[in-house]
Design an enzyme around this catalytic site. Structure first.
Site, PDB file in Angstrom:
ATOM      1  N   CYS A 159       0.652  -0.974  -0.379  1.00  0.00           N
ATOM      2  CA  CYS A 159       0.056  -0.209  -0.371  1.00  0.00           C
ATOM      3  C   CYS A 159       1.118   1.415   0.121  1.00  0.00           C
ATOM      4  CB  CYS A 159      -0.772   0.089   1.458  1.00  0.00           C
ATOM      5  SG  CYS A 159      -1.940  -1.420   1.622  1.00  0.00           S
ATOM      6  N   HIS A 197      -3.386   7.571   1.614  1.00  0.00           N
ATOM      7  CA  HIS A 197      -3.842   6.166   1.210  1.00  0.00           C
ATOM      8  C   HIS A 197      -5.209   5.762   1.905  1.00  0.00           C
ATOM      9  CE1 HIS A 197      -4.068   2.124   0.574  1.00  0.00           C
ATOM     10  NE2 HIS A 197      -4.110   1.771   1.604  1.00  0.00           N
ATOM     11  N   ASN A 243     -10.274  -0.327   0.141  1.00  0.00           N
ATOM     12  CA  ASN A 243      -8.447   0.082  -0.028  1.00  0.00           C
ATOM     13  C   ASN A 243      -8.209  -0.543  -1.713  1.00  0.00           C
ATOM     14  OD1 ASN A 243      -5.589  -0.390   0.284  1.00  0.00           O
ATOM     15  ND2 ASN A 243      -6.113  -1.139   2.168  1.00  0.00           N
TER      16      ASN A 243
END
EC number: 2.3.1.180
Length: 323
Positions: free
Chosen positions: A114, A250, A280
């Site tokens: 990520c 993020h 996500n």
């Protein structure tokens, strides 16, 4: 004069299939309310059968090229952040290079889960500052739907697929914070925390594996580490919270996003939030949010932006740039 890596174009792509939270209610023990209350996610996009990470990345790349008004052969390099590349090798970046018809320069992947996009952005900046490239396409692209355990309600509802891309170009500035472009970066990792977020497969096991996550542990590390890396990058150029126009974090979990903003002393009306619509998307989430933020009219030329991300490894980092 000082060389800066300036954003000249941005774009994104989301697969056509939209999966609302309610769709999971038929297969696992969960509800729309449960998912929203714990993550802020309302829906996400899933890639179609046969649609690969490089396909998504190429569409985002074409959108960024159109936004910049340039063609692919004017690029010197492509740096693609992904944990879900099409094949073990070659890199997804070279596949994008071919699909764009780019016949010069070089392309490679970066893998920091990520946090991949901030790592890719930092590496692209280094290529420009060292003189190895003048124009670099930076892409984050993922098909995390391919590594989900659909029986694990704590993880499978959180992730989505997508891609975002931006183009950096070497331009001259005067060396001050008024310059457009990347002004500061900070990268970190700590392999001792591998077991709180990982995929239980890979080449050595001859299996793809599934994503495994200890959610409470990830959350505990995330808010502290994200705030600290943002403060470190900002500190390198003497930036204060009041100087920041937008945080583009993020997009993993709304509670992490709000917790980090609070630690940084920034109100939520200065945070670009897309997690409700995308879930996500790992390395794709920041470039997706940058592109959507520009599309919405939030991000404008001259805005001071702080991006920060954390992912498996653990790996985390931040980039400060003036749009």
């Amino acid at each position: 004069m000082t060389t800066r890596s300036v954003v000249i174009g941005v774009g994104h792509y989301l697969p056509e299939r939209i999966v609302e939270n309610a769709e999971f209610e038929a297969t696992i023990d969960t509800t729309d309310q449960w998912i929203r209350s714990r993550s802020g996610i309302e829906r996400r996009h899933f890639a179609a059968e046969g649609q690969s990470t490089s396909d998504l990345a190429t569409k985002a790349a074409k959108a960024a090229l159109e936004d910049a008004g340039i063609d692919a052969d004017s690029l010197d390099a492509i740096v693609l952040a992904t944990s879900t590349a099409d094949l073990t090798f070659p890199s997804a970046a070279t596949m994008v290079q071919a699909q764009l018809g780019m016949t010069r320069g070089f392309a490679f992947d970066v893998q920091a889960v990520c946090a991949g996009f901030v790592f890719a952005l930092s590496n692209a900046n280094a290529l420009i500052l060292s003189g190895q490239a003048k124009r670099v396409m930076v892409i984050g692209a993922e098909t995390f739907s391919r590594i989900m355990d659909w029986s694990d309600r704590t993880t499978c509802v959180l992730f989505g697929d997508g891609a975002g891309a931006l183009i950096l170009e070497a331009q001259e500035g005067d060396g001050s914070n008024a310059d457009r472009g990347i002004l500061a970066t900070d990268l970190n990792s700590d392999g001792r925390h591998r077991d709180i977020l990982y995929v239980d497969g890979g080449v050595s096991t001859q299996s793809t594996g599934f994503l495994r996550m200890q959610g409470k542990e990830v959350f505990r590390h995330a808010v502290e580490k994200l705030a600290k890396t943002a403060e470190t990058s900002m500190g390198k150029i003497g930036l204060e919270a009041d100087d920041v126009d937008w945080i583009v974090p993020h997009q993993a979990n709304i509670r992490i996003i709000t917790g980090t903003a609070k630690k940084l002393g920034l109100p939520m009306d200065r945070v670009v939030v897309t997690v409700q619509d995308h879930g996500n998307t790992s390395a794709a989430s920041i470039p997706l949010a940058l592109s959507v933020g520009k599309q919405r009219g939030q991000i404008k030329t001259g805005d001071m932006i702080v991006t920060e991300a954390i992912g498996g490894g653990l790996a985390w980092g931040s980039v400060v740039l003036r749009w």
